[in-house]
Design a protein around this motif. Structure first.
Motif, short mmCIF file in Angstrom:
data_model
loop_
_atom_site.label_atom_id
_atom_site.label_comp_id
_atom_site.label_asym_id
_atom_site.label_seq_id
_atom_site.Cartn_x
_atom_site.Cartn_y
_atom_site.Cartn_z
N ASN A 18 -2.41 -5.53 -15.31
CA ASN A 18 -3.11 -4.73 -14.32
C ASN A 18 -2.95 -5.29 -12.92
OD1 ASN A 18 -4.52 -2.30 -15.45
ND2 ASN A 18 -5.06 -3.86 -16.94
N LEU A 19 -2.96 -6.61 -12.79
CA LEU A 19 -2.73 -7.22 -11.47
C LEU A 19 -1.30 -6.94 -10.99
CD1 LEU A 19 -4.62 -10.61 -11.90
CD2 LEU A 19 -5.31 -8.62 -10.52
N CYS A 20 -0.35 -6.98 -11.91
CA CYS A 20 1.03 -6.63 -11.55
C CYS A 20 1.11 -5.20 -11.06
CB CYS A 20 1.96 -6.81 -12.75
SG CYS A 20 2.30 -8.51 -13.20
N ARG A 21 0.41 -4.32 -11.74
CA ARG A 21 0.44 -2.91 -11.36
C ARG A 21 -0.20 -2.69 -9.99
NH1 ARG A 21 -1.42 2.04 -15.30
NH2 ARG A 21 -0.01 3.56 -14.40
N ILE A 22 -1.27 -3.41 -9.73
CA ILE A 22 -1.93 -3.31 -8.41
C ILE A 22 -0.99 -3.80 -7.33
CG2 ILE A 22 -3.78 -4.26 -6.98
CD1 ILE A 22 -5.50 -4.25 -9.62
N LEU A 23 -0.38 -4.97 -7.53
CA LEU A 23 0.55 -5.53 -6.56
C LEU A 23 1.74 -4.59 -6.34
CD1 LEU A 23 1.29 -7.87 -4.71
CD2 LEU A 23 2.39 -8.97 -6.67
N TYR A 24 2.29 -4.08 -7.42
CA TYR A 24 3.41 -3.15 -7.34
C TYR A 24 3.03 -1.92 -6.51
CZ TYR A 24 6.99 0.19 -8.86
OH TYR A 24 7.99 1.12 -8.90
N SER A 25 1.87 -1.36 -6.78
CA SER A 25 1.41 -0.17 -6.08
C SER A 25 1.24 -0.42 -4.59
CB SER A 25 0.09 0.33 -6.68
OG SER A 25 0.28 0.74 -8.00
N ILE A 26 0.71 -1.58 -4.24
CA ILE A 26 0.51 -1.91 -2.84
C ILE A 26 1.84 -2.13 -2.13
CG2 ILE A 26 -0.34 -3.71 -1.26
CD1 ILE A 26 -2.70 -4.06 -3.28
N MET A 27 2.72 -2.90 -2.74
CA MET A 27 3.98 -3.26 -2.09
C MET A 27 4.99 -2.11 -2.07
SD MET A 27 3.34 -6.28 -1.07
CE MET A 27 4.93 -6.89 -0.57
N SER A 39 7.86 -5.87 -14.71
CA SER A 39 9.26 -6.22 -14.51
C SER A 39 9.56 -6.45 -13.04
CB SER A 39 10.17 -5.11 -15.05
OG SER A 39 10.01 -4.98 -16.43
N TRP A 40 9.03 -5.59 -12.19
CA TRP A 40 9.24 -5.72 -10.75
C TRP A 40 8.66 -7.04 -10.24
CZ3 TRP A 40 5.73 -6.10 -6.72
CH2 TRP A 40 6.26 -6.02 -5.44
N VAL A 41 7.43 -7.34 -10.65
CA VAL A 41 6.79 -8.59 -10.22
C VAL A 41 7.59 -9.78 -10.73
CG1 VAL A 41 4.76 -10.06 -10.48
CG2 VAL A 41 4.48 -7.65 -9.94
#
Length: 58
Positions: A18-27, A39-41
């Protein structure tokens, strides 16, 4: 929050995803699946520790 929950590896993986998804969404300014975000993170942040490998297998 009960610290016992944080000892559970599945709960840890859930939090990391979920933290990866949050970071991905922001960036990226878009949403994506937990798998795509992880995968992106992993590639972008060059994360290669045990937690990320466990998360990727989860």
């Amino acid at each position: 929050m009960d610290s016992v929950c944080l000892d559970d590896s599945q709960y840890q993986a859930y939090i990391i995803l979920n933290l990866c998804r949050i970071l991905y969404s922001i960036m990226q300014r878009t949403t994506g699946s937990k798998t795509a975000a992880a995968s992106w993170v992993w590639l972008t942040m060059e994360i290669c520790d045990r937690s990320s490998r466990t998360m990727a297998l989860w």
